[in-house]
Design an enzyme around this catalytic site. Structure first.
Site, mmCIF file in Angstrom:
data_model
loop_
_atom_site.group_PDB
_atom_site.id
_atom_site.type_symbol
_atom_site.label_atom_id
_atom_site.label_comp_id
_atom_site.label_asym_id
_atom_site.label_seq_id
_atom_site.Cartn_x
_atom_site.Cartn_y
_atom_site.Cartn_z
ATOM 1 N N GLY A 15 0.782 -1.240 0.000
ATOM 2 C CA GLY A 15 0.000 0.000 0.000
ATOM 3 C C GLY A 15 0.807 1.280 0.000
ATOM 4 N N SER A 16 2.031 1.231 -0.497
ATOM 5 C CA SER A 16 2.835 2.461 -0.493
ATOM 6 C C SER A 16 2.270 3.492 -1.475
ATOM 7 C CB SER A 16 4.303 2.171 -0.805
ATOM 8 O OG SER A 16 4.478 1.772 -2.138
ATOM 9 N N MET A 93 -3.862 -7.253 -6.910
ATOM 10 C CA MET A 93 -3.374 -8.437 -7.621
ATOM 11 C C MET A 93 -4.484 -9.446 -7.898
ATOM 12 S SD MET A 93 -0.385 -7.356 -7.795
ATOM 13 C CE MET A 93 0.832 -8.591 -8.180
ATOM 14 N N LEU A 95 -7.512 -10.078 -10.936
ATOM 15 C CA LEU A 95 -8.052 -9.567 -12.209
ATOM 16 C C LEU A 95 -9.491 -9.084 -12.053
ATOM 17 C CD1 LEU A 95 -6.946 -11.899 -15.135
ATOM 18 C CD2 LEU A 95 -6.377 -9.489 -14.756
ATOM 19 N N HIS A 112 1.695 0.702 -13.411
ATOM 20 C CA HIS A 112 2.490 -0.482 -13.746
ATOM 21 C C HIS A 112 3.979 -0.117 -13.693
ATOM 22 C CE1 HIS A 112 3.258 -4.407 -15.429
ATOM 23 N NE2 HIS A 112 4.143 -3.833 -16.227
#
Ligand code: GRF
Length: 212
Positions: A15-16, A93, A95, A112
Site C-alpha cells: 500500500g505504499s 493483484m 483480475l 504499472h
C-alpha cells in the site's frame, strides 16, 4: 466540473502507493477524496493505512464467491453505495471481471512498474532488469478488458545503469510511482483527461483557467 470525486483505492499488498496518494492529498489537492479502500487480502497493509486515516476499509474474500463475476457484483454494490466516481488500482493483484470494467469504463486507473506495452504482468521490474534493457520506467494507464493494456495517461522513463542492482531499481521505480500517480489521479479528478481511442490528451488545467 461539479463536486469532488469520490475515489476507491484497490490494493492487495503493502500500500505504499495508497500512502503516497493520501500524503499528497494532505499537502496538495487531488481534486477528490479517497473514501474507500478495498482489498482481496485480509492482511494487506493498505487496509491498516486506510483505518489509520479514518477511511472505510473493506476486505472481501474471493474464496467465498463461486465466480469472479459474483465477486465483482458484490464489489459493484459496495462502489454504488459509496458513490464512487473513480477506482484507483494500487497493487491490486486480482483480475477485474469485464462486468466491473464495463460498469466503470474509463473510470479505472492502474499503475504499472515498467514501460507498457513492455513487461506486462506481475513482475514488471524484475522482468525488465533480467532482460537487460537500458531503460525502463513507470506507466499510469486506464484499465480495459485486457491485462495492462488500456490507454496510457503518463509514462516516466528511468535509465538502468550497468552497476544498478534489483533493490536499487525497485527503490527508484517506487519513487517515480509515488510522484506520478497522484498527478494522474488529479488530472482525472479535475476533468483534464480526454480519451481518443488509445490516445489520452491532458487538457490545459481547468483550474488555471479559473474553472472549479
Ligand atoms: C507497485 O509497484 C505497482 O506498480 C504495482 O504493484 C506495486 C504496488 O506497491 N502494480 P504498493 O502496494 O503500492 O506498495
Amino acid at each position: 466540473m461539479a463536486g469532488r470525486k469520490r475515489i476507491a483505492v484497490f490494493a492487495s499488498g503493502f500500500g505504499s502507493n495508497l500512502q503516497a496518494l493520501l500524503d499528497f492529498n494532505k499537502k496538495d489537492d487531488l481534486g477528490g477524496d479517497i473514501t474507500l479502500v478495498f482489498s482481496n487480502k485480509s492482511k494487506s497493509r493498505a487496509l491498516d493505512r486506510a483505518r489509520k486515516s479514518n477511511i472505510k476499509a473493506v476486505f472481501l474474500d474471493p474464496a467465498k464467491f463461486d465466480t469472479r463475476d459474483d465477486y465483482d457484483r458484490e464489489i459493484l454494490k459496495l462502489l454504488k453505495s459509496e458513490k464512487i466516481d473513480l477506482i484507483v488500482l494500487a497493487g491490486y493483484m486480482y483480475l477485474l471481471s469485464s462486468l466491473l470494467v464495463g460498469q466503470f469504463k474509463n473510470k479505472i486507473l492502474n499503475i504499472h512498474p515498467a514501460l507498457l506495452p513492455s513487461f506486462k504482468g506481475t513482475h514488471g521490474i524484475k522482468d525488465a532488469f533480467d532482460q537487460g534493457v537500458k531503460i525502463t520506467g513507470v506507466t499510469v494507464h486506464f484499465v480495459d478488458e485486457k491485462l495492462d493494456h488500456g490507454p496510457i495517461v503518463i509514462q516516466e522513463v528511468l535509465g538502468i545503469g550497468t552497476e544498478d542492482n534489483m533493490q536499487e531499481l525497485e527503490e527508484k521505480i517506487h519513487e517515480i510511482e509515488h510522484r506520478i500517480y497522484p498527478r494522474a489521479v488529479r488530472y482525472f479528478c479535475r476533468g483534464e483527461l480526454l480519451i481518443e481511442g488509445r490516445k489520452v490528451k491532458i487538457l490545459k488545467s481547468r483550474l488555471d483557467r479559473g474553472v472549479r
